[in-house]
Every structure is written in structure tokens, then in C-alpha cells.
Design a protein around this motif. Structure first.
Motif: not given
Length: 874
Positions: A559-560, A625-630, A632-639, A646-649
Motif C-alpha cells: 500500500g505504500s 523488481v530490481d529497478a523498483l527496489f533501487e 524504494y518503490e515498495f508498493g509497485k514491486l509488491c504489486e 497470482w495471475d501469470e504463474v
């Protein structure tokens, strides 16, 4: 999974049976301990020290989730990671707790004396303090417990005394009378962060000073302070009062005459444009008094009791206020009274008492040169504030900072290392300096502001002032993760002290941290601030008990957004728990079907298109995810991880894999499935460490995912052709599923169907998968097409005659069509109304247009579906 590994997981994930066991295993193996001598690059974070009196709240949980995610990822990337834990001694809060305990026995700290009281506080800390440290374990914090620090431990106390002495010797600490925030209940000065401002119903009173032409009307919310007025101030350009400047007027109730002075600080637009000046009881008035050499009259004692001679002496400040007004009314001095008058009033954050501005002899840090250095470090890029738009707030603070009052009238804390002699000599002592001997020497009774020792935290915890291996290895720290609400109070002060303490180092190495990653506050589902009065507070420990630590962490992280507030609700944490269960079920399915984690992927020639697709999507998500971690986009990387998992795997690849598992490509698919889940669990581990540890060890047979390598991505891992082909399958399946749903067919209901257009097309090899995904059986001898769906150049003809009640379905769809037409007509009428378009807010008009578009889309869809239904008489 290896051959001797169990191939089954329990049917359900039970966080309570996993979390404590796994954390104890991690701690016992020393997985969180940092080796300052290791050759790998260093990555370090010092935890914002929670109060020793504190308990884990949602703000802590959010902060710690982010820090733990960063540390766990860097650990997996091979860095030498240090996440250093510790606690703050929380001067006022801790002293209040122990004083309340004493009060139960009818005692006060004065009954014990200073030394015995401080010993009692240490006893309380040993028996009852630090509860939050155990709660951090429950959340999953992978901190290095071997380096736990406390702001009053021996090493940090030495650091505090060292920097005080250096600042004092450099003329950056001084003692003076200044206006400070004072709590009449706690009997101590307060820092700005210890003052909570809230709107209060007060009164605004207009009072006439002087008589006839030598009179002026002033307004005040604190009538009792007029007893200490020593002037009236007006703006130099305010022509209404030019004739009065330099003259004296009578001060009611006092028998004194006070001057009228011209000062540019006065706002001529506020009130009457004339302000009463009480230098000893208002910070702005104090500065006016200094500029005009006005006397400062203290008319209250430390408990807020009036000391000015006269009829009000001995009254509490809030008793004196109406008494003063009554006396003014009797003299006809009250011109106007406004009630209620809502204005912001400061309250002590510890006890709720109204704070009193008070002239007091205190110790201060001269911040101007320190604040300039702190601002320069951000301006020249040595420290980066993230998100960048919050840097402006930081500059507003450091560029306009007032000298910092650092003395507190408490017994618990770092006692100020200054001694006084009877003949006026003052000595500041550093560590190891002997206390002065001889008669008449006494130590300053005050202690330092808790924030003073906290400002040293990034370097004192690493061994400063000594040149330690930890200090050389882990300073500057890599990132400070904290809320934007303490950007000014704590972050700026750490910057000032860090740069000062390390001023002999290379400027790039003197900063306390490279990045300040700011986040917002945790709010409820409606965006409201959490408070006990609203009844909307959430206890993270309750969520951990009910939903698990992973679900709690994932909810907060998902949610962040950088610098933004985080809204949470039970609905969202329930969804996060369901996500953990989804991962559990997917891994359990894989193990039950013999999935293995290969040392290397199978020969590309042996991969199915679905295998190639999921591997390509894994590569894309890993890079994202790597780019989002750098950033600090925790909400987007979790999304991103949520939808991939859930959807693809789970929703697509596992379904596509089911048919392949029993075919000639079965072993290859098992290896791809194992490979993808292995990487996915490692990607998710920083945010949801417990369930990923349990699943990863079961899947791979590895010892722990904590130190497993972070997934990498190669440039040639992407497969655009496979992604395009499976995307086409997904669009076809989605379109037919939508038709089935519209027809009222159950998801698992088999329907006879004939597929045409596959041969020679991109989907030629996917008929088996398409039929399995759509529950389509082969057409039998009696097959008769009653409906068809065309998508991706493929025609799917279905025989629904025997599987749906055509009459009932037609009736349902006609009802939905009528409702859609009514909705469209209502929206059209509104949009045709010129008055509505002119007066309604833009967002309302936009919403109405959206409703019309949606209704028209429904009309088109339902009309088509009705036409596709077989005739009732067929």
C-alpha cells in the motif's frame, strides 16, 4: 527438491507454527551477523531507535518492513549487510513511567534522591523495558542482535560527552536565557517534536491600553500575560500609530507605563495592527524585546502559577485568565470578546498539559554553521532525499533553523558534563577528564535532550569516537528509512552532528547516510489518521496473531508509495494472507507433481511455448523488481510480484502445465516449474520472509533462502515471440470465458465445442491447452452449434442447448439490458442539460460520461449475447 526431500507440504499454511521456529533458527545460525572484515561490499542501516518504553505500532511495522526488505535483498546479493538495532532511553517518557510506579507507593523521585532514582530507572529497564525488541523478532526483523545498542550504554554515553565537549570548545554550545517550550506538569523544557499542536476553542479579547488619544487596542488569547507586558509594538509604516511611536501609554491593572515601539515583525493586517509585547512569555515578543532593549518580566513560576505582585498572585494561569478579564471589564477596558476562537495550542506530547512559552536559562546548540553544512550535503548530492520533491521541506527547515535548546530538567538521561564553582568558573569535561575538586564545585543538574544522543546514532553505534573496524566499514550508512514527519527533527540533526563529528574525513565520507528514503504515515482505509478517539487504530501484533507477519508486512509494503501515506484495512490484510496461501498451494501442487529445481535450465529446444513464456515473464519481472527496489518503490514491486505470482504463474502457467505434465514434455515442465517457483520465492523473500523460507527449503532442499543468491537477469532471457503467442491464447480464452459467464455457464461445466481457424495460425499447437482451460469437450455426433465466439482469428462454436435454460437465460439478459438502457437514458438526460454541465463539478460531469460509456458498452454486449442465444423453439 532432491530425491531425499519430502514431496509434501501440509495442506494449509499456519503462520503461527512457522514464524517463531524459523526466526529462532535464523538467529541461532547467526545469519544476520555482519562481518566487518568480509571482502564483499558493505550495506548498512541503523534502525531509528524506538523508545525503551515503546511497543510495536503500525508506524514501526511499516518502517521495519521497508528496512528489512532492503537488508534481506542486499544480503542475498552478496553484500556484507549490517542492520544495527537498539533503543532510545526516552528521557521524559521513561522518567514519567518510573515516577508513576513510585507514586503507587506514595513516593516521589525526590524521596529517593537523584542517584537512587536513576538506579531505579535502570532496574525498570532491565525488568520491563525493551518489550519492543521481542516484537521486532515477531515481525521478522533480520537485525544483527550482537550489535544491539542503547543510547545510555557506556559507549554511547562516552560519544555524547565527547561531542558535547568539542562543540563547547568550538563555541557551538552555549548557555543563555531564551524562550523555550515549558511543560508545567513535567517541569522541563521540551523540544519542538515533543509539542503536539491541536486546535482548541479559546477566546480572542480586544483590550484598550492607555486613554484618549494616547490609547491603543490590542488583541490576545492569553489575557493573563498582560501582567508581564513591557511594550506595545506597531509596524513602522502603519500611519494609524505614527503619533504614538516613542511615547508611553498606561498598562491597565499594573500602574505601569510602557512604550510604543515600531517593529517590522508586526503584521498590520492582523487584529488592530498593534500587539502587546511580553518578552518573557512569547518567543516572537522575546525577539522584539531584544531588538528594542525591553525588560523581560517573568510573571509565572515553573508550575504556571502567577508570581506578579497584586490581586492575581498565587492563581494558576487558567484561573488568572478569567480573573484578569473580570478586572478589565470593571475598568471598561474590554472592547470586544470573540468566543469560541479556534486556534492552535501546543500540548506536551507526554502528559497533554498546555505548554507555556517561558524565559529560562538553558543550554543551546548554535546551529547556523551546522545547519548550513547539513543543507550543503543535500544540495551538492552527497546525500539524496527520496522522493526528491520532499527535499524542499528539508531545506525550509535547515535554512531557517533556530538555535536548539538541548537541556532538560530531568534526572534520567545524559547529565550535562559542565561544572560550576562558587566564584563563577565553568568547566566542560570530556570523557576521562577528572571532576574538579575542592569546595564549591557542583555539576549542572540538567540532562541533555534525548534527541541530542539520537543525533549521534549513525556513528556512535559504530564505535565513534574511536577509529573502529565497524566505523571504517559501515559509515556512512547506506540509507536512512524514516517517516517524513521527523525529517526536520531527527534527520537534520543527524546530518549536523554526523558532518561535524566526521569533519576531518573526506566530505563524501562524512555524511551519516547516502540516501534518506522517506515514507508517510499509516492511515485507515478511508485515509484518516489513526487515533484512539476515532477507534480506528490497528495493533500490528493483533494482525500478526490473526493473519501472520508476512501478511502484515505485505499489506504495509503493497500500500505504500515514496513519501506518501499508507492506508490499511482488514480487507487488505486478508487479501495478503490469501496471497500467502496461494503461494503455499502452488508450491504444494508443484511438489506433489514432482517439480524439481534444476542446476541449469533444460535445452531450449525441449521447452514448450508456455515454458518459454513463463521464463520470459520471470526475466521481465525480475528486472522490474530490481529497478523498483533501487527506487524504494515498495508498493509497485509488491504489486508486480503479486500479479506475476497470482495471475501469470498460478492462474495461467500452472493450468497450462497440467496438460504438459502428463505428456512427453513432462520432465522439462517439472524443471521449469521448479525453476520459476525457486526464483519467485527468492524475489518475494525480502518482503514475506517466513512463508518463502518454508516453501523454498521444501522445494529446493536448500538450507535457507536468507542467504540464497538473488535472481539475476541476462539480456537474452526475454522471449518476445513466446510472450506474444501465449498472450494470444490468453485473449482467446478470456473472451470465451466472458461469453460463458454471460450465458450463465458454470466455470467447470463441460461444453461441446468445435474450434476452427487454428490450423496454420499462431495458436495451432495450443488446441489441447485451450480446451482444457475452457472446459470444452470434443463435438459429438449430435453436436449442433448454438453460439459462436470469434477471437484471435479463431472461431469457437459451442453447443449450449443441453447445458443452459435458454428461456431463463433470455429473461435474465433482457432484464439486464433494460437496466443498462435506463442507466444510459438517465446519463444522457443529465449531459443534455446545460445547467448541469455549467454548475456540476468537473469530476461529477466526468463520472456521468463514464457511466454513459459503460452503459452503452453493456447494451452492445447484451444485445449481441441475446442474438447469439438459440431460439426457444429450436
Amino acid at each position: 527438491m532432491t530425491e531425499d526431500q519430502p514431496t509434501q507440504l501440509p495442506p494449509q499454511y499456519a503462520p503461527g507454527e512457522v514464524e517463531t521456529r524459523r526466526y529462532d533458527e535464523w538467529a541461532a545460525k547467526g545469519l544476520f551477523a555482519a562481518d566487518a572484515g568480509a571482502p564483499a561490499p558493505a550495506y548498512s542501516i541503523v534502525i531509528p531507535p524506538p523508545n525503551v518504553t515503546g511497543s510495536l505500532h503500525m508506524g514501526h511495522a511499516l518502517d521495519h518492513t521497508f528496512m528489512d526488505a532492503l537488508i534481506r535483498r542486499r544480503r542475498m546479493q552478496g553484500y556484507t549487510t549490517l542492520w544495527l538495532p537498539g533503543m532510545d532511553h526516552a528521557g521524559i517518557a521513561t522518567q514519567n513511567v518510573v515516577e508513576r510506579e513510585l507514586a503507587k507507593d506514595g513516593l516521589s523521585r525526590h524521596d529517593l534522591g537523584r542517584e537512587a532514582f536513576v538506579e531505579r530507572v535502570w532496574q525498570w529497564k532491565a525488568s520491563s523495558g525493551g518489550k519492543i525488541l521481542g516484537q521486532m523478532r515477531r515481525l521478522g526483523d533480520s537485525v544483527d542482535w550482537t550489535r544491539e545498542r542503547f543510547t545510555m550504554d557506556e559507549g554511547l554515553s562516552r560519544a555524547v560527552q565527547t561531542i558535547f565537549k568539542r562543540l563547547y570548545d568550538d563555541g557551538l554550545i552555549y548557555r543563555a536565557e531564551r524562550i523555550i517550550n515549558w511543560c508545567p506538569r513535567c517541569l522541563t523544557a521540551l523540544s519542538d517534536i515533543e509539542v503536539d499542536h491541536s486546535d482548541t476553542d479559546g477566546e480572542l479579547v480586544s483590550i484598550r491600553y492607555g486613554d484618549d488619544d494616547d490609547s491603543v487596542v490590542v488583541v490576545t488569547t492569553r489575557a493573563e500575560t498582560m501582567l508581564g507586558d513591557t511594550a506595545v509594538a506597531v509596524h513602522p509604516d502603519d500611519h494609524r500609530y505614527t503619533h504614538l511611536v516613542g511615547r508611553e501609554i498606561g498598562l491597565p491593572l499594573s500602574g505601569r507605563r510602557i512604550p510604543v515601539v515600531a517593529d517590522p515583525h508586526v503584521d498590520p493586517e492582523f487584529g488592530t495592527g498593534a500587539v502587546k509585547v511580553t518578552p518573557a512569555h512569547d518567543p516572537d515578543d522575546f525577539e522584539i524585546g531584544r531588538r528594542h532593549s525591553l525588560p523581560s518580566l517573568t510573571i509565572m513560576d515553573e508550575r504556571g502559577v502567577i508570581t506578579a505582585h497584586g490581586p492575581f498572585e498565587g492563581l494558576d494561569r487558567f484561573e488568572a485568565r478569567p480573573a484578569v478579564l473580570d478586572a478589565l471589564r470593571e475598568q471598561g477596558r474590554v472592547v470586544k470578546e470573540v468566543r469560541p476562537y479556534v486556534h492552535a495550542v501546543g500540548h506536551c506530547s507526554r502528559c497533554g498539559t498546555t505548554v507555556e512559552p517561558r524565559l529560562s536559562l538553558q543550554w543551546f546548540v548554535k546551529v547556523e554553521p551546522l545547519a548550513k553544512a547539513a543543507g550543503d550535503a543535500v544540495r551538492d548530492g552527497r546525500v539524496r532525499i527520496h522522493p526528491a520533491e520532499l527535499a524542499g521541506r528539508y531545506f525550509d527547515w535547515v535554512d531557517n533553523m533556530h538555535d536548539w535548546c538541548i537541556s532538560r530538567q530531568l534526572w534520567w538521561g545524559h547529565r550535562i558534563p559542565v561544572w560550576y564553582s562558587d566564584d563563577g568558573e565553568v568547566r566542560a569535561l570530556g570523557p576521562g577528564d577528572p571532576a574538579p575538586t575542592g569546595a564549591g564545585w557542583r555539576q549542572d543538574p540538567d540532562v541533555l535532550d534525548t534527541w541530542f544522543s539520537s543525533a549521534l546514532w549513525p556513528f556512535s553505534t559504530l564505535g565513534w569516537p574511536d577509529d573502529t573496524a565497524d566505523l571504517r566499514r559501515f559509515y556512512p550508512t547506506s540509507v536512512l528509512v524514516t517517516g517524513y514527519d521527523i525529517l526536520f527533527f531527527w534527520v537534520a540533526r543527524m546530518m549536523m552532528f554526523g558532518l561535524y563529528a566526521m569533519k576531518d574525513a573526506d566530505p563524501a565520507q562524512a555524511v551519516p547516510f547516502r540516501v534518506v528514503a522517506l515514507h508517510g504515515l499509516v492511515r485507515d482505509a478511508y485515509g484518516r489518521k489513526m487515533s484512539k478517539s476515532r477507534g480506528n487504530t490497528v495493533d500490528p501484533l493483533d494482525w500478526i496473531d490473526r493473519f501472520g507477519a508476512d501478511a502484515t508486512r505485505f499489506t504495509l509494503a503493497r500500500g505504500s508509495s515514496p513519501g506518501g501515506d499508507v492506508s490499511v484495512s482488514e480487507e487488505w490484510v486478508t487479501g495478503a494472507r490469501n496471497f500467502c496461501n496461494k503461494l503455499w498451494n502452488a508450491t504444494r501442487f508443484a511438489l506433489l507433481n514432482g517439480a524439481t529445481v534444476p542446476s541449469a535450465l533444460p535445452d531450449p529446444a525441449s521447452l514448450t511455448v508456455a515454458d518459454r513464456w513463463i521464463l520470459s515473464r520471470l526475466a521481465a519481472v525480475t528486472a522490474e523488481v530490481d529497478a523498483l527496489f533501487e527506487d524504494y518503490e515498495f508498493g509497485k514491486l509488491c504489486e508486480a510480484l503479486y500479479h506475476f505470482a497470482w495471475d501469470e504463474v498460478c492462474d495461467w502457467y500452472l493450468e497450462l502445465a497440467k496438460s504438459a505434465l502428463s505428456g512427453p514434455a513432462g520432465q522439462t515442465t517439472r524443471e521449469v516449474l521448479g525453476y520459476v517457483l525457486d526464483a519467485l520465492l527468492r524475489l518475494l523473500h525480502p518482503v514475506i520472509p517466513f512463508v518463502t523460507e518454508e516453501l523454498w527449503t521444501a522445494l529446493t532442499g536448500g538450507d535457507t533462502v536468507v542467504t540464497a543468491p538473488w535472481p539475476g537477469v541476462a539480456e537474452d532471457d526475454r522471449d518476445p515471440a513466446a510472450e506474444a503467442e501465449i498472450a494470444s491464447v490468453m485473449r482467446l480464452v478470456t473472451e470465451v470465458r466472458r461469453f460463458r459467464s454471460d450465458q450463465g455457464l458454470r466455470p467447470g461445466q463441460q461444453v461441446p465445442a468445435a474450434l476452427s481457424g487454428l490450423a496454420g495460425g499462431a495458436l495451432a499447437g495450443h488446441e489441447e491447452s485451450i480446451r482444457a482451460l475452457l472446459r470444452l469437450s470434443a463435438p459429438g455426433p449430435q453436436f449442433r452449434s448454438t453460439a459462436s465466439v470469434v477471437a484471435e482469428n479463431v472461431t469457437v462454436e459451442l453447443d449450449t442447448a443441453g447445458v443452459i435454460d435458454v428461456t431463463a437465460e433470455r429473461r435474465r439478459m433482457e432484464k439486464d439490458l433494460a437496466a443498462a438502457r435506463a442507466e444510459a437514458e438517465q446519463a444522457q438526460r443529465k449531459l443534455a442539460n446545460e445547467s448541469f454541465l455549467a454548475r456540476a463539478p468537473a469530476e461529477v460531469v466526468t463520472k456521468t460520461r463514464d457511466r454513459l460509456d459503460a452503459a452503452q458498452a453493456d447494451i452492445g454486449r447484451l444485445t449481441g449475447r441475446l442474438a447469439a442465444l438459440p431460439r426457444d423453439d429450436a
